[in-house]
Design a protein around this motif. Sequence first.
Motif, PDB file in Angstrom:
ATOM      1  N   ASN A   1     -14.536  18.032  38.325  1.00  0.00           N
ATOM      2  CA  ASN A   1     -13.356  17.682  39.210  1.00  0.00           C
ATOM      3  C   ASN A   1     -13.951  17.184  40.420  1.00  0.00           C
ATOM      4  O   ASN A   1     -13.607  16.080  41.021  1.00  0.00           O
ATOM      5  N   SER A  21     -24.190  30.238  46.604  1.00  0.00           N
ATOM      6  CA  SER A  21     -22.854  30.691  46.983  1.00  0.00           C
ATOM      7  C   SER A  21     -22.642  30.476  48.665  1.00  0.00           C
ATOM      8  O   SER A  21     -21.689  29.932  49.003  1.00  0.00           O
ATOM      9  N   LEU A  62     -21.395  24.035  41.999  1.00  0.00           N
ATOM     10  CA  LEU A  62     -20.515  24.824  40.890  1.00  0.00           C
ATOM     11  C   LEU A  62     -21.558  24.606  39.532  1.00  0.00           C
ATOM     12  O   LEU A  62     -20.899  25.466  38.705  1.00  0.00           O
ATOM     13  N   GLU A  63     -22.221  23.611  39.379  1.00  0.00           N
ATOM     14  CA  GLU A  63     -22.946  23.431  37.970  1.00  0.00           C
ATOM     15  C   GLU A  63     -23.546  24.571  37.985  1.00  0.00           C
ATOM     16  O   GLU A  63     -24.133  25.135  37.108  1.00  0.00           O
ATOM     17  N   PHE A  82     -23.275  27.525  38.991  1.00  0.00           N
ATOM     18  CA  PHE A  82     -22.493  28.760  38.745  1.00  0.00           C
ATOM     19  C   PHE A  82     -21.956  28.706  37.391  1.00  0.00           C
ATOM     20  O   PHE A  82     -21.290  29.635  37.022  1.00  0.00           O
ATOM     21  N   GLY A  83     -22.077  27.530  36.615  1.00  0.00           N
ATOM     22  CA  GLY A  83     -21.522  27.351  35.274  1.00  0.00           C
ATOM     23  C   GLY A  83     -20.200  26.971  35.323  1.00  0.00           C
ATOM     24  O   GLY A  83     -19.722  27.129  34.171  1.00  0.00           O
ATOM     25  N   LYS A  84     -19.572  26.449  36.493  1.00  0.00           N
ATOM     26  CA  LYS A  84     -18.309  26.087  36.461  1.00  0.00           C
ATOM     27  C   LYS A  84     -18.194  24.625  36.353  1.00  0.00           C
ATOM     28  O   LYS A  84     -18.037  23.719  37.304  1.00  0.00           O
ATOM     29  N   HIS A  85     -18.510  24.182  34.900  1.00  0.00           N
ATOM     30  CA  HIS A  85     -18.518  22.775  34.650  1.00  0.00           C
ATOM     31  C   HIS A  85     -17.320  21.876  35.056  1.00  0.00           C
ATOM     32  O   HIS A  85     -17.497  20.911  35.356  1.00  0.00           O
ATOM     33  N   GLN A  86     -16.225  22.452  34.495  1.00  0.00           N
ATOM     34  CA  GLN A  86     -15.074  21.809  34.867  1.00  0.00           C
ATOM     35  C   GLN A  86     -14.801  21.620  36.257  1.00  0.00           C
ATOM     36  O   GLN A  86     -14.269  20.329  36.685  1.00  0.00           O
ATOM     37  N   ASP A  87     -14.914  22.625  37.169  1.00  0.00           N
ATOM     38  CA  ASP A  87     -14.752  22.335  38.600  1.00  0.00           C
ATOM     39  C   ASP A  87     -15.578  21.546  39.172  1.00  0.00           C
ATOM     40  O   ASP A  87     -15.421  20.644  39.962  1.00  0.00           O
TER      41      ASP A  87
END
Length: 572
Positions: A450, A412, A439-440, A442-447
């Motif tokens: 991007n 973070s 971001l990966e 955190f599991g925010k794959h789409q972000d």
Amino acid sequence: MSSKHKLKTHQLSQLCEESLRNRQVVSGELFSAIQQLTKRGLVYSARWCAELAFSFQSPESTKNSAVSYSDYASEQNDSVSFLLAKRYFDCREYRRCAECLKNVQDETCVFLRCYSLFLAGEKERVHGSIQAIKKLQNSQLENILSEIFTFQKSRNGALDGFLYYLCGIISRNLERRKQAISFLMNAVVHFPLLFDAWRELSCLVSVVQEEEQEPTLDDTLPHHWMNAFYYTMLWIQRREYDDALQLLNVLQLYFPKNTFLLGQIAYLYYDRREFDESALYYEEIRRNDPYCLDGMDVYSNILYVREQQVELSILAHHCVSVEKYKPETCAVVGNYYSLRGEHEKAVIYFERALKLNPHYVSAFTLIGHEYVEMKNTAKAIEAYRKAVDMDPKDFRAWYGLGQAYELLRMPSYSLYYYRKAASLRPFDSRMWCAMGLCLEEFGKHQDALNCYERALKCEDREVIVFHRIAHLCSRMGEQEKAHTFYLKELELREEDGSLDGPETAEALLFLARYSISKGRFEVAENYCNRLVDLPGTERDQARDLLKEIEWRREQLASTCSTSTMMMDTAMS
């Protein structure tokens, strides 16, 4: 380039055309400035003006120049107190110089006294503990300002450009940025050829405008050809490269082979990560002026990135032979030891550079890099924080903080600092890749995807960007897209000859499996055979895949044979 900047560049070019056409007037202005600056001990600005005058005049005009000045002639009108004080100043006896001028109320004498007190404080800080004397030094700076303001009242509020400049750099040291900008603006209005004031102004304006949305100072700047030099420095710091380069090319027409201008172009290309182009300009500077050390620290960074240890060793030895105790020399030697893996020695030299120049921000960043290499994350974070405190636009320090917290497994925090770096360097693919990795986690794959796609749009994108996109698409189940990017990655690695890494093995393994799933056994077999030649666990998986391919072929052959027999039976 925006239409606003196009107009500004055109206006500055016109100003140069109008002002610099009369060579005799400009030469006279420069020679007069050299005399005034030398008299007050502003040796770096005087040197800059002298170099400018040298590059401005042709050899013929230099020989036959009607403009000349004599130190002796100018000193005939000076008091004995000033003459003695100036000799103390030249010998770096700053306290004696200030004491000698204690009761003299002439504008030049007041400047030299206050400037001597300022330099005496800087000298004491260099030889002492920064933390122990900071409070004392600030009180000394306040006393100098108070003395200048008292003199200002006695003159009914009138100061010359030199005293305004001194107030500006003192305010900068006291971290009063807006006040410093105001003083420096008055300095360049009253004395346009005070280069140090322009340089300080460009640094402060760049930071303040970004942080606090301060209005531009275009209308208050003097109508002088020095504006063009100011805007080249400002635009480079804002990373508005095309505008700066266009203006630098115009200035070079009037000041060919000027070391400062060549250095600005070299740094511009360096900051744009065009290292080959930058190195050419630094090498030209070395050919034109072999004993010039300005910018050699940046040139050493290029040699470091290229891992040219022999060339860096030669540069380090040369810099030491020219001037051992100079910040640029210490940085070059520090880079040399860093490249050799002697990180403790590198830190010693970077710290020595800071002793010699406390405003040498990049030294803090380089110290942070060394502590990261030594796995001393706490010290690295401390160094990076000092760098961003001094220069909030130092993207390398923000990026370093992100890496340090990544080592501490605090994604973070890393993400926050990587975002700061990306906001300062949006065209640098490394920033977006670093954000994507966080971001990966955190599991925010789409972000994350991007971010990688944003990195793909950067001119300096590397092969790893294609790998990260392919890897993430594979995890997200977008096999067709992953196949496309793994193919592109493999193609680029073949061009670069970098096929030995684990990323190559991962790409080959995916492509082999994908080809098997599509029934392209020959293609899959080719990928597997390439994998078998590589080290790593993927080699064993490749052997298993080859067995699977053989089994699938047997199954397919058996199926085809059964189908043929059934068709023959039916026909009979």
